[in-house]
Scaffold this motif. Structure first.
Motif, PDB file in Angstrom:
ATOM      1  N   PHE A  91      -9.524  44.935  14.701  1.00 26.89           N
ATOM      2  CA  PHE A  91      -9.550  43.793  13.782  1.00 26.89           C
ATOM      3  C   PHE A  91      -8.096  43.499  13.440  1.00 26.89           C
ATOM      4  N   HIS A  92      -7.530  42.432  13.962  1.00 25.89           N
ATOM      5  CA  HIS A  92      -6.105  42.187  13.708  1.00 25.89           C
ATOM      6  C   HIS A  92      -5.795  40.701  13.931  1.00 25.89           C
ATOM      7  N   PRO A  93      -4.871  40.132  13.137  1.00 29.17           N
ATOM      8  CA  PRO A  93      -4.558  38.710  13.310  1.00 29.17           C
ATOM      9  C   PRO A  93      -3.982  38.386  14.686  1.00 29.17           C
ATOM     10  N   PRO A 161     -13.623  52.975  17.028  1.00 26.30           N
ATOM     11  CA  PRO A 161     -12.571  52.386  16.171  1.00 26.30           C
ATOM     12  C   PRO A 161     -11.257  52.175  16.904  1.00 26.30           C
ATOM     13  N   ASP A 162     -10.468  51.250  16.404  1.00 21.99           N
ATOM     14  CA  ASP A 162      -9.090  51.038  16.864  1.00 21.99           C
ATOM     15  C   ASP A 162      -8.316  50.503  15.649  1.00 21.99           C
ATOM     16  N   VAL A 163      -7.295  49.697  15.877  1.00 20.80           N
ATOM     17  CA  VAL A 163      -6.451  49.253  14.758  1.00 20.80           C
ATOM     18  C   VAL A 163      -7.276  48.513  13.690  1.00 20.80           C
ATOM     19  N   GLN A 233       6.387  55.772  14.305  1.00 23.12           N
ATOM     20  CA  GLN A 233       6.157  54.395  13.860  1.00 23.12           C
ATOM     21  C   GLN A 233       4.659  54.187  13.673  1.00 23.12           C
ATOM     22  N   GLY A 234       4.221  53.838  12.480  1.00 29.37           N
ATOM     23  CA  GLY A 234       2.785  53.667  12.199  1.00 29.37           C
ATOM     24  C   GLY A 234       2.281  54.863  11.418  1.00 29.37           C
ATOM     25  N   PHE A 235       1.518  54.595  10.348  1.00 31.40           N
ATOM     26  CA  PHE A 235       1.048  55.687   9.499  1.00 31.40           C
ATOM     27  C   PHE A 235      -0.444  55.506   9.207  1.00 31.40           C
ATOM     28  N   GLY A 236      -1.169  55.064  10.267  1.00 33.00           N
ATOM     29  CA  GLY A 236      -2.612  54.895  10.129  1.00 33.00           C
ATOM     30  C   GLY A 236      -3.322  56.118  10.674  1.00 33.00           C
ATOM     31  N   ASN A 237      -4.439  55.901  11.340  1.00 36.66           N
ATOM     32  CA  ASN A 237      -5.217  57.031  11.861  1.00 36.66           C
ATOM     33  C   ASN A 237      -4.362  57.905  12.769  1.00 36.66           C
ATOM     34  N   ALA A 238      -3.721  57.297  13.759  1.00 39.37           N
ATOM     35  CA  ALA A 238      -2.948  58.096  14.719  1.00 39.37           C
ATOM     36  C   ALA A 238      -1.676  58.662  14.072  1.00 39.37           C
ATOM     37  N   SER A 293      13.954  49.094   8.323  1.00 41.99           N
ATOM     38  CA  SER A 293      13.053  48.225   9.101  1.00 41.99           C
ATOM     39  C   SER A 293      12.470  49.031  10.267  1.00 41.99           C
ATOM     40  N   ASN A 294      11.402  48.512  10.850  1.00 41.30           N
ATOM     41  CA  ASN A 294      10.821  49.166  12.029  1.00 41.30           C
ATOM     42  C   ASN A 294      11.813  49.182  13.190  1.00 41.30           C
ATOM     43  N   LYS A 295      12.637  48.156  13.265  1.00 37.03           N
ATOM     44  CA  LYS A 295      13.651  48.091  14.325  1.00 37.03           C
ATOM     45  C   LYS A 295      14.639  49.244  14.162  1.00 37.03           C
ATOM     46  N   PRO A 307       5.870  56.065  18.991  1.00 35.03           N
ATOM     47  CA  PRO A 307       5.348  54.787  18.535  1.00 35.03           C
ATOM     48  C   PRO A 307       3.837  54.924  18.363  1.00 35.03           C
ATOM     49  N   ALA A 308       3.344  54.720  17.146  1.00 33.67           N
ATOM     50  CA  ALA A 308       1.906  54.913  16.868  1.00 33.67           C
ATOM     51  C   ALA A 308       1.363  53.710  16.105  1.00 33.67           C
ATOM     52  N   ALA A 309       1.841  52.508  16.451  1.00 35.42           N
ATOM     53  CA  ALA A 309       1.383  51.315  15.723  1.00 35.42           C
ATOM     54  C   ALA A 309       0.833  50.264  16.687  1.00 35.42           C
ATOM     55  N   ILE A 310       1.704  49.405  17.172  1.00 33.68           N
ATOM     56  CA  ILE A 310       1.229  48.295  17.999  1.00 33.68           C
ATOM     57  C   ILE A 310       2.039  48.193  19.294  1.00 33.68           C
ATOM     58  N   SER A 311       1.738  47.165  20.091  1.00 31.55           N
ATOM     59  CA  SER A 311       2.370  47.043  21.416  1.00 31.55           C
ATOM     60  C   SER A 311       3.749  46.381  21.343  1.00 31.55           C
ATOM     61  N   GLU A 329       3.791  58.177  23.629  1.00 32.07           N
ATOM     62  CA  GLU A 329       3.195  56.920  23.164  1.00 32.07           C
ATOM     63  C   GLU A 329       1.783  57.140  22.612  1.00 32.07           C
ATOM     64  N   ALA A 330       1.679  57.140  21.286  1.00 33.11           N
ATOM     65  CA  ALA A 330       0.353  57.235  20.664  1.00 33.11           C
ATOM     66  C   ALA A 330      -0.311  55.863  20.644  1.00 33.11           C
ATOM     67  N   ALA A 331       0.501  54.811  20.494  1.00 33.78           N
ATOM     68  CA  ALA A 331      -0.028  53.442  20.483  1.00 33.78           C
ATOM     69  C   ALA A 331      -0.351  52.999  21.897  1.00 33.78           C
ATOM     70  N   ALA A 356      -1.213  60.044  26.578  1.00 35.45           N
ATOM     71  CA  ALA A 356      -0.954  60.604  25.248  1.00 35.45           C
ATOM     72  C   ALA A 356      -2.021  60.238  24.214  1.00 35.45           C
ATOM     73  N   SER A 357      -2.588  59.035  24.331  1.00 38.65           N
ATOM     74  CA  SER A 357      -3.551  58.616  23.297  1.00 38.65           C
ATOM     75  C   SER A 357      -5.006  58.822  23.728  1.00 38.65           C
ATOM     76  N   ALA A 358      -5.195  59.602  24.798  1.00 39.32           N
ATOM     77  CA  ALA A 358      -6.557  59.759  25.332  1.00 39.32           C
ATOM     78  C   ALA A 358      -7.418  60.759  24.547  1.00 39.32           C
TER      79      ALA A 358
HETATM   80  N1  LIG Z   1      -7.607  55.218  16.351  1.00 35.89           N
HETATM   81  C1  LIG Z   1      -7.733  55.708  17.571  1.00 35.89           C
HETATM   82  O1  LIG Z   1      -8.612  56.530  17.830  1.00 35.89           O
HETATM   83  C2  LIG Z   1      -6.806  55.311  18.651  1.00 35.89           C
HETATM   84  C3  LIG Z   1      -5.724  54.492  18.418  1.00 35.89           C
HETATM   85  N2  LIG Z   1      -4.875  54.202  19.441  1.00 35.89           N
HETATM   86  C4  LIG Z   1      -3.743  53.316  19.229  1.00 35.89           C
HETATM   87  O2  LIG Z   1      -2.876  53.829  18.232  1.00 35.89           O
HETATM   88  C5  LIG Z   1      -2.245  52.746  17.552  1.00 35.89           C
HETATM   89  C6  LIG Z   1      -2.505  52.891  16.058  1.00 35.89           C
HETATM   90  O3  LIG Z   1      -3.899  52.853  15.853  1.00 35.89           O
HETATM   91  P1  LIG Z   1      -4.565  53.417  14.521  1.00 35.89           P
HETATM   92  O4  LIG Z   1      -3.699  54.463  13.936  1.00 35.89           O
HETATM   93  O5  LIG Z   1      -5.964  53.692  14.826  1.00 35.89           O
HETATM   94  O6  LIG Z   1      -4.504  52.113  13.618  1.00 35.89           O
HETATM   95  P2  LIG Z   1      -4.552  52.014  12.028  1.00 35.89           P
HETATM   96  O7  LIG Z   1      -5.094  50.683  11.748  1.00 35.89           O
HETATM   97  O8  LIG Z   1      -5.194  53.196  11.425  1.00 35.89           O
HETATM   98  O9  LIG Z   1      -2.996  52.061  11.620  1.00 35.89           O
HETATM   99  C7  LIG Z   1      -2.066  51.140  12.142  1.00 35.89           C
HETATM  100  C8  LIG Z   1      -0.696  51.473  11.598  1.00 35.89           C
HETATM  101  O10 LIG Z   1       0.254  50.635  12.260  1.00 35.89           O
HETATM  102  C9  LIG Z   1       0.985  49.901  11.273  1.00 35.89           C
HETATM  103  N3  LIG Z   1       1.338  48.597  11.822  1.00 35.89           N
HETATM  104  C10 LIG Z   1       0.530  47.528  12.030  1.00 35.89           C
HETATM  105  N4  LIG Z   1       1.231  46.496  12.515  1.00 35.89           N
HETATM  106  C11 LIG Z   1       2.504  46.935  12.649  1.00 35.89           C
HETATM  107  C12 LIG Z   1       3.726  46.344  13.074  1.00 35.89           C
HETATM  108  N5  LIG Z   1       3.753  45.059  13.463  1.00 35.89           N
HETATM  109  N6  LIG Z   1       4.851  47.095  13.069  1.00 35.89           N
HETATM  110  C13 LIG Z   1       4.820  48.383  12.660  1.00 35.89           C
HETATM  111  N7  LIG Z   1       3.706  48.994  12.207  1.00 35.89           N
HETATM  112  C14 LIG Z   1       2.579  48.278  12.203  1.00 35.89           C
HETATM  113  C15 LIG Z   1       0.040  49.797  10.087  1.00 35.89           C
HETATM  114  O11 LIG Z   1       0.744  49.489   8.890  1.00 35.89           O
HETATM  115  C16 LIG Z   1      -0.554  51.199  10.107  1.00 35.89           C
HETATM  116  O12 LIG Z   1       0.336  52.119   9.495  1.00 35.89           O
HETATM  117  C17 LIG Z   1      -2.817  51.467  18.167  1.00 35.89           C
HETATM  118  O13 LIG Z   1      -1.980  51.004  19.187  1.00 35.89           O
HETATM  119  C18 LIG Z   1      -4.144  51.933  18.737  1.00 35.89           C
HETATM  120  O14 LIG Z   1      -4.607  51.105  19.777  1.00 35.89           O
HETATM  121  C19 LIG Z   1      -5.022  54.735  20.674  1.00 35.89           C
HETATM  122  C20 LIG Z   1      -6.056  55.550  20.957  1.00 35.89           C
HETATM  123  C21 LIG Z   1      -7.077  55.861  19.982  1.00 35.89           C
END
Ligand SMILES: NC(=O)C1=CN([C@@H]2O[C@H](COP(=O)(O)OP(=O)(O)OC[C@H]3O[C@@H](n4cnc5c(N)ncnc54)[C@H](O)[C@@H]3O)[C@@H](O)[C@H]2O)C=CC1
Ligand SMILES: O=C(O)CCC(=O)C(=O)O
Length: 430
Positions: A91-93, A161-163, A233-238, A293-295, A307-311, A329-331, A356-358
């Motif tokens: 779910f993402h813009p 689930p994903d982002v 980079q990224g502090f969500g699930n991954a 900044s993320n950069k 990198p654990a956020a986006i592409s 690469e977690a993302a 890495a993300s498998a």
């Molecule tokens: N959740 C999963 O089981 C899996 C996730 N992934 C990949 O890991 C990456 C992260 O996924 P989740 O942690 O699940 O997502 P999430 O939704 O739990 O967390 C996303 C994180 O990325 C940050 N983020 C979003 N847009 C950003 C941007 N433009 N710049 C920097 N940070 C940004 C958010 O603030 C948040 O901290 C994605 O690429 C996803 O496809 C890969 C395999 C499995």
């Protein structure tokens, strides 16, 4: 007018679309290269370069203020020769068709690498869940399942689930599917809450898989994880669970970020403090005054960068400035093909996303197996099985890269695509 001026004048949407297309075409380029190295003909490439099925749906949702908003969603199925397709829903813009298609191809590759009985699938909805209420999100999740119900199911295509999606969203989706089919269908979706047939270890599985790859990569580089400086980079699930695992393993996590920016401390961050403060979207940085900044974060002095956020985060613009000697690469798709070349030439060990993300899809598979058999495993059993799969996958790809003198991304594509190609060949499709 210079190219630079044209790019500057592009709208954000146009730039995103261009990046997604670049990602998609790069994926096709590596698939072609992998198939050629494996000795397949151009017909196999014709079959595997695109998903076999892509459904675009429009989902009307009654918003809390009484108005109706119509969302666009997708479900892409790359190839189902091996078995049902499998992959998350985002779910993402910034979701768009090219990105979802590329993500579904990567799922085929991940399932091939880990030897799971699946092909790749992926879904997404263009929306910003951070601006929606709980009930609006529930109606959107249920609407999506109704819209794609004809092409998904426990033996057809299994979402996860994903982002910006989580176990609550999986629960609503599962409930909606069970209502449509008039029976309880826990195997329709994975990443569910434990009480609804979720698996122990799925919540942390992606980060566990990344941790295992980091351990293996560190060994290959003759380094020690204890005391190693890690940037995430990224502090969500991954990213957040990974920060915890790195901290617990004695590494020094010096920087983490979310969509708005990051925090940095060369002496190591207090990860437990940050974990307590992050919200359900992996956001925490707005609580701090002194941020980077993320950069800037990507170019920090460190040993391991994740990198654990986006592409499209590591590109030819910044690849030369990366200081880490290991990138894991977690993302999905954080590094462009051009950047991969630069990093490889610089001797940086890059463990690609599809390996890495498998961990996530591997434990999702375990969840589906447990749902199908109605018998559930302990967390220890799940972790033991995950570790075996990840170490075997890492070793196979590392060895292949050495033997063929190619980077780990191409080696991973070769391992991943071979299973899909062989299944398609035996079925007589090519
Ligand atoms: N959740 C999963 O089981 C899996 C996730 N992934 C990949 O890991 C990456 C992260 O996924 P989740 O942690 O699940 O997502 P999430 O939704 O739990 O967390 C996303 C994180 O990325 C940050 N983020 C979003 N847009 C950003 C941007 N433009 N710049 C920097 N940070 C940004 C958010 O603030 C948040 O901290 C994605 O690429 C996803 O496809 C890969 C395999 C499995
Ligand atoms: O758990 C799953 O089935 C899929 C996870 C996913 O979407 C991914 O690995 O990118």
């Amino acid at each position: 007018m210079s190219v630079k001026t044209v790019i500057n004048e592009m709208s954000k949407e146009q730039q995103k679309e261009k990046e997604s297309l670049n990602l998609y075409y790069s994926t096709q380029t590596v698939i072609q290269e992998a198939l050629t190295k494996l000795g397949y003909n151009s017909e196999m490439y014709e079959l595997l370069k695109e998903p076999i099925r892509l459904l675009t749906v429009r989902i009307p949702v009654r918003m809390d203020d009484g108005t109706v908003k119509v969302f666009t969603g997708y479900r892409s199925q790359h190839n189902d020769a091996v078995g049902p397709t499998k992959g998350g829903v985002r779910f993402h813009p910034n979701v768009d068709e090219a990105e979802v298609k590329a993500l579904s191809i990567w799922m085929s590759l991940k399932c091939g690498i880990t030897n799971l009985p699946y092909g790749g699938g992926k879904g997404g909805i263009i929306c910003d869940p951070r601006k929606m209420s709980f009930r609006e999100l529930e109606r959107l999740s249920r609407g999506y399942v109704r819209a794609i119900s004809q092409i998904v199911g426990p033996t057809k295509d299994i979402p996860a689930p994903d982002v910006y999606t989580n176990s609550q969203i999986m629960a609503w989706m599962m409930d909606e599917y069970s209502r449509l089919r008039e029976f309880d269908s826990p195997g329709f979706i994975t990443g569910k809450p434990l009480v609804l047939g979720g698996s122990h270890g799925r919540e942390t599985a992606t980060a566990q898989g990344v941790t295992i790859c980091i351990n293996e990569a560190v060994k290959k580089k003759g380094k020690d994880l204890k005391g190693a400086r890690v940037v995430i980079q990224g502090f969500g699930n991954a990213g957040s669970y990974l920060a915890k695992f790195m901290h617990d393993a004695g590494a020094k996590v010096v920087a983490v970020s979310d969509v708005y920016g990051g925090v940095y401390d060369p002496d190591g961050l207090d990860i437990n403090y940050l974990l307590d403060r992050r919200d359900s979207f992996g956001t925490f940085s707005q609580l701090f005054n002194d941020t980077i900044s993320n950069k800037e974060l990507l170019e920090l002095d460190c040993d391991i960068l994740v990198p654990a956020a986006i592409s499209n985060q590591i590109t030819e613009e910044n690849a030369a400035n990366i200081k880490a000697s290991i990138i894991v690469e977690a993302a999905n798709g954080p590094t462009t093909l051009e950047a991969t070349k630069i990093l490889t030439e610089r001797g940086i060990l890059l463990v690609p996303d599809i390996l890495a993300s498998a961990g996530g899809v591997t434990v999702s598979y375990f969840e589906w197996v447990q749902n199908n058999q109605g018998y559930y495993w302990t967390e220890e059993e799940v972790m033991e099985k995950l570790e075996k799969v990840m170490i075997r996958s890492f070793d196979t790809i590392y060895q292949l890269a050495q033997t063929h003198q190619v980077d780990m991304r191409l080696a991973a594509y070769m391992v991943g695509i071979k299973k899909v190609a062989e299944a398609s060949r035996f079925r007589g499709w090519v």
